[in-house]
Design a protein around this motif. Structure first.
Motif, PDB file in Angstrom:
ATOM      1  N   LEU A  16     -31.420  -2.806 -23.306  1.00 35.70           N
ATOM      2  CA  LEU A  16     -32.426  -3.759 -23.556  1.00 35.70           C
ATOM      3  C   LEU A  16     -32.637  -4.730 -22.596  1.00 35.70           C
ATOM      4  O   LEU A  16     -33.983  -4.839 -22.108  1.00 35.70           O
ATOM      5  N   LEU A  17     -31.814  -5.266 -21.986  1.00 35.48           N
ATOM      6  CA  LEU A  17     -31.811  -6.331 -20.776  1.00 35.48           C
ATOM      7  C   LEU A  17     -32.664  -5.378 -19.521  1.00 35.48           C
ATOM      8  O   LEU A  17     -33.403  -6.031 -18.943  1.00 35.48           O
ATOM      9  N   GLN A  18     -32.078  -4.216 -19.285  1.00 38.83           N
ATOM     10  CA  GLN A  18     -32.730  -3.620 -18.189  1.00 38.83           C
ATOM     11  C   GLN A  18     -34.134  -3.285 -18.411  1.00 38.83           C
ATOM     12  O   GLN A  18     -35.009  -3.490 -17.450  1.00 38.83           O
ATOM     13  N   SER A  19     -34.392  -3.206 -19.605  1.00 40.14           N
ATOM     14  CA  SER A  19     -35.694  -2.453 -19.737  1.00 40.14           C
ATOM     15  C   SER A  19     -36.743  -3.986 -19.656  1.00 40.14           C
ATOM     16  O   SER A  19     -37.952  -4.074 -19.053  1.00 40.14           O
ATOM     17  N   LEU A  20     -36.070  -5.113 -20.352  1.00 45.63           N
ATOM     18  CA  LEU A  20     -36.986  -6.301 -20.076  1.00 45.63           C
ATOM     19  C   LEU A  20     -37.127  -6.764 -18.958  1.00 45.63           C
ATOM     20  O   LEU A  20     -38.219  -7.233 -18.573  1.00 45.63           O
ATOM     21  N   LEU A  21     -36.013  -6.846 -18.050  1.00 44.36           N
ATOM     22  CA  LEU A  21     -36.329  -7.100 -16.746  1.00 44.36           C
ATOM     23  C   LEU A  21     -37.251  -6.609 -15.628  1.00 44.36           C
ATOM     24  O   LEU A  21     -38.022  -7.017 -15.124  1.00 44.36           O
ATOM     25  N   LYS A  22     -37.222  -5.300 -16.063  1.00 50.89           N
ATOM     26  CA  LYS A  22     -38.013  -4.439 -15.175  1.00 50.89           C
ATOM     27  C   LYS A  22     -39.208  -4.573 -15.466  1.00 50.89           C
ATOM     28  O   LYS A  22     -40.374  -4.464 -14.529  1.00 50.89           O
ATOM     29  N   SER A  23     -39.581  -4.677 -16.718  1.00 47.55           N
ATOM     30  CA  SER A  23     -40.934  -5.022 -17.358  1.00 47.55           C
ATOM     31  C   SER A  23     -41.488  -6.287 -16.629  1.00 47.55           C
ATOM     32  O   SER A  23     -42.876  -6.561 -16.763  1.00 47.55           O
ATOM     33  N   ASN A  24     -40.518  -7.044 -16.287  1.00 51.65           N
ATOM     34  CA  ASN A  24     -41.054  -8.463 -15.823  1.00 51.65           C
ATOM     35  C   ASN A  24     -40.969  -8.434 -13.982  1.00 51.65           C
ATOM     36  O   ASN A  24     -41.099  -9.674 -13.593  1.00 51.65           O
ATOM     37  N   GLY A  25     -40.975  -7.309 -13.603  1.00 50.79           N
ATOM     38  CA  GLY A  25     -40.909  -7.280 -11.999  1.00 50.79           C
ATOM     39  C   GLY A  25     -39.525  -7.481 -11.438  1.00 50.79           C
ATOM     40  O   GLY A  25     -39.426  -7.346 -10.166  1.00 50.79           O
ATOM     41  N   TYR A  26     -38.443  -7.492 -12.153  1.00 55.46           N
ATOM     42  CA  TYR A  26     -37.162  -7.445 -11.553  1.00 55.46           C
ATOM     43  C   TYR A  26     -36.752  -6.126 -11.137  1.00 55.46           C
ATOM     44  O   TYR A  26     -36.786  -5.294 -11.827  1.00 55.46           O
ATOM     45  N   GLU A  27     -35.874  -6.110  -9.918  1.00 50.91           N
ATOM     46  CA  GLU A  27     -35.115  -4.998  -9.751  1.00 50.91           C
ATOM     47  C   GLU A  27     -33.872  -5.222 -10.223  1.00 50.91           C
ATOM     48  O   GLU A  27     -33.244  -6.118 -10.381  1.00 50.91           O
ATOM     49  N   VAL A  28     -33.259  -4.055 -11.286  1.00 52.62           N
ATOM     50  CA  VAL A  28     -32.114  -4.195 -11.939  1.00 52.62           C
ATOM     51  C   VAL A  28     -30.994  -3.309 -11.603  1.00 52.62           C
ATOM     52  O   VAL A  28     -31.379  -1.870 -11.329  1.00 52.62           O
ATOM     53  N   GLU A  29     -29.756  -3.612 -11.753  1.00 51.57           N
ATOM     54  CA  GLU A  29     -28.601  -2.598 -11.551  1.00 51.57           C
ATOM     55  C   GLU A  29     -27.907  -3.254 -12.681  1.00 51.57           C
ATOM     56  O   GLU A  29     -27.523  -4.164 -13.064  1.00 51.57           O
ATOM     57  N   THR A  30     -26.954  -2.123 -13.383  1.00 51.92           N
ATOM     58  CA  THR A  30     -26.182  -2.332 -14.343  1.00 51.92           C
ATOM     59  C   THR A  30     -24.666  -1.884 -14.116  1.00 51.92           C
ATOM     60  O   THR A  30     -24.435  -0.994 -13.188  1.00 51.92           O
ATOM     61  N   ALA A  31     -23.766  -2.667 -14.869  1.00 48.53           N
ATOM     62  CA  ALA A  31     -22.456  -2.206 -14.748  1.00 48.53           C
ATOM     63  C   ALA A  31     -21.775  -2.408 -16.231  1.00 48.53           C
ATOM     64  O   ALA A  31     -22.239  -3.427 -16.990  1.00 48.53           O
ATOM     65  N   ASN A  32     -21.087  -1.628 -16.642  1.00 46.59           N
ATOM     66  CA  ASN A  32     -20.508  -1.750 -18.060  1.00 46.59           C
ATOM     67  C   ASN A  32     -18.913  -2.507 -18.324  1.00 46.59           C
ATOM     68  O   ASN A  32     -18.254  -2.632 -19.353  1.00 46.59           O
ATOM     69  N   GLU A  33     -18.636  -2.855 -17.027  1.00 46.94           N
ATOM     70  CA  GLU A  33     -17.257  -3.553 -16.715  1.00 46.94           C
ATOM     71  C   GLU A  33     -17.133  -4.139 -15.612  1.00 46.94           C
ATOM     72  O   GLU A  33     -18.075  -3.969 -14.656  1.00 46.94           O
ATOM     73  N   GLY A  34     -16.104  -5.184 -15.494  1.00 43.15           N
ATOM     74  CA  GLY A  34     -15.687  -5.870 -14.476  1.00 43.15           C
ATOM     75  C   GLY A  34     -15.745  -5.055 -13.069  1.00 43.15           C
ATOM     76  O   GLY A  34     -16.312  -5.607 -12.145  1.00 43.15           O
ATOM     77  N   ALA A  35     -14.914  -4.256 -12.877  1.00 41.59           N
ATOM     78  CA  ALA A  35     -14.609  -3.496 -11.852  1.00 41.59           C
ATOM     79  C   ALA A  35     -15.980  -2.883 -10.945  1.00 41.59           C
ATOM     80  O   ALA A  35     -16.083  -2.998 -10.008  1.00 41.59           O
ATOM     81  N   ALA A  36     -16.764  -2.567 -11.931  1.00 38.79           N
ATOM     82  CA  ALA A  36     -17.826  -1.763 -11.343  1.00 38.79           C
ATOM     83  C   ALA A  36     -18.925  -3.000 -11.053  1.00 38.79           C
ATOM     84  O   ALA A  36     -19.560  -2.716 -10.042  1.00 38.79           O
ATOM     85  N   ALA A  37     -18.928  -4.154 -11.640  1.00 34.20           N
ATOM     86  CA  ALA A  37     -19.704  -5.279 -11.180  1.00 34.20           C
ATOM     87  C   ALA A  37     -19.297  -5.771  -9.885  1.00 34.20           C
ATOM     88  O   ALA A  37     -20.135  -5.814  -9.047  1.00 34.20           O
ATOM     89  N   ILE A  38     -18.059  -5.718  -9.697  1.00 30.56           N
ATOM     90  CA  ILE A  38     -17.359  -6.291  -8.097  1.00 30.56           C
ATOM     91  C   ILE A  38     -17.861  -5.201  -7.273  1.00 30.56           C
ATOM     92  O   ILE A  38     -18.339  -5.595  -6.171  1.00 30.56           O
ATOM     93  N   ALA A  39     -17.608  -3.961  -7.466  1.00 23.97           N
ATOM     94  CA  ALA A  39     -18.125  -2.782  -6.507  1.00 23.97           C
ATOM     95  C   ALA A  39     -19.449  -3.229  -6.095  1.00 23.97           C
ATOM     96  O   ALA A  39     -19.863  -2.884  -5.154  1.00 23.97           O
ATOM     97  N   ALA A  40     -20.496  -3.237  -7.184  1.00 25.12           N
ATOM     98  CA  ALA A  40     -21.919  -3.313  -7.049  1.00 25.12           C
ATOM     99  C   ALA A  40     -22.045  -4.519  -6.156  1.00 25.12           C
ATOM    100  O   ALA A  40     -23.166  -4.399  -5.187  1.00 25.12           O
TER     101      ALA A  40
END
Length: 459
Positions: A16-40
């Motif tokens: 939902l958030l990915q679709s919302l932000l992309k439609s408003n011009g943002y580049e988006v990356e997602t992570a489903n847990e903390g370790a993946a977020a830190i890696a990003a």
């Protein structure tokens, strides 16, 4: 547009958030847990992180602390349920950019991201023109006093001044809340822009809204032209809202919208006007109690309660009285003339008074003394009669002064008298609170009562 990292362990929310932000011009990356977020974040390119609070095995707070180590300046926005607002407030005290409660509105998250983008752009601009790690030179020339309580206040100002955080200043009338607000502004990156102050208790409701947000021509009787509000006047700077507890509930809702969306709408207008204003509020009333009574909005209180500075009353920092008195004398002495001193007798009067009007009352007392001073130093007879009378009454309650002790008095009688005088002095300093005085003297309450009584010593 910025690149936003969204972290949530619910695939539906991520999508939902990915679709919302992309439609408003943002580049988006997602992570489903903390370790993946830190890696990003370690891979680089992330400008803003939006994370859920409730996740496993690493929750949003733990992730925030890890990201703070990696990218201290990166804005992190926390998504939380209303029940966890207190956790979010604590996070903002530690540097979290902002929080949104679920279920959040689309406009709210877009407005929040817009503010985060502005912060990123400002940081990048500053980084190219100066060393962003260079410490600010704090100027506390108007914050007089070396008491531990005032040292704590100065420490808080040093920490909060460089940030953009909303600040709530609590304190009794006359404690110097506006001086604190000016000091914060002067030591902030906004120092070159205006500091605009408004007393919310001094204006009626209909005028207060127009003063704060402005109005358009014809909005009401007497509105003969468009008028800028104080938010627009303070754009780029700081707006100080004194006596915020007096603000009507309807206006509180409009203020909350401005704090969230950084836009104002003039009275009678239809156009939203963007503003970049830091808000500092002050209150001599207990806002938590006002929330319980229903006279102050809880959501607005939580916005202000992110950073609170409590100003101690003068009676709780007696050691600052003479420093403040001498400071006010210096301020009122014409340039080039010698600064009058304060005689020991006058100093004793000042120290013996409880100062219900706090620093403002002390300032007025010194102005009063200088008005009637013809030459020499300030003596007790130049101080306001009320203050001198209080000191005389306190001295009378102590029994005889040191000079009145008979030469035939025993050492035991003399020591008992001086002990009682000292106890009475501590009692005055404690505002008449015997329990507090006993704690200061490190005796139990029954001992204090016995020593205050006129019972003769048992032999």
């Amino acid at each position: 547009m910025s690149k936003v990292l969204i972290v949530d362990d619910e695939p539906r929310i991520l999508l939902l958030l990915q679709s919302l932000l992309k439609s408003n011009g943002y580049e988006v990356e997602t992570a489903n847990e903390g370790a993946a977020a830190i890696a990003a974040v370690n891979r680089g390119g992330i400008d803003i992180t939006v994370t859920d609070l409730r996740m496993a095995p690493m929750d949003g707070m733990q992730l925030f602390h890890e990201l703070k180590k990696l990218r201290p300046a990166m804005p992190v926005i926390l998504l939380t349920a209303y029940a966890s607002v207190e956790t979010a407030i604590e996070a903002m005290k530690e540097g979290m950019f902002d929080y949104l409660t679920k279920p959040f509105k689309v406009d709210d998250i877009l407005a929040c991201l817009k503010r985060a983008e502005e912060k990123v752009q400002k940081h990048e601009s500053m980084a190219t023109s100066m060393n962003v790690d260079a410490p600010l030179k704090y100027r506390f020339e108007n914050l007089i006093g070396n008491s531990p309580l005032m040292t704590q206040v100065c420490d808080m100002i040093q920490k909060v001044a460089p940030t953009a955080a909303t600040v709530l200043i609590n304190g009794e009338s006359g404690t110097g809340k506006e001086v604190i607000a000016k000091t914060i502004h002067k030591n902030s990156p906004r120092a070159a822009k205006p500091l605009v102050a408004v007393n919310c208790a001094a204006l009626p409701e209909n005028l207060l809204e127009s003063e704060m947000f402005g109005h358009v021509k014809g909005a009401f009787t007497g509105a003969y032209a468009d008028k800028q509000g104080l938010f627009e006047v303070a754009n780029g700077g700081t707006l100080f809202l004194d006596e915020i507890s007096s603000m009507p509930l309807l206006l509180q809702g409009k203020l909350l919208r401005v704090l969230q969306e950084r836009e104002i709408r003039r009275v009678g207008g239809t156009k939203d006007i963007p503003v970049d204003v830091r808000v500092i509020a002050a209150s001599n009333a207990n806002l938590e109690q006002a929330v319980v009574k229903g006279t102050f909005r809880s959501d607005l209180y939580y916005r202000f309660a992110v950073i609170t500075i409590d100003i101690p009353p003068l009676r709780e920092r007696k050691e600052d009285i003479l420093s403040l008195a001498k400071h006010f004398v210096r301020l009122e002495t014409p340039e080039g003339e010698p600064t009058p001193g304060i005689t020991p007798e006058a100093a004793q009067v000042l120290m013996g008074y409880n100062w219900p009007g706090n620093v403002r009352e002390l300032e007025n007392a010194m102005k009063h003394a200088l008005t009637f001073l013809s030459e020499g130093d300030i003596t007790p007879d130049l101080l306001p009669a009320k203050i001198v009378h209080h000191a005389s009454a306190a001295e009378s309650s102590n029994g005889h002064s040191v000079d009145d002790v008979s030469g035939n008095s025993s050492l035991k009688s003399f020591l008992k008298q001086k002990e009682k005088e000292y106890i009475e002095h501590i009692l005055v300093a404690s505002g008449g609170d015997k329990t507090k005085a006993a704690d200061t003297l490190k005796v139990n309450l029954s001992t204090l009562y016995r020593k205050l009584s006129d019972e003769p010593d048992k032999k």
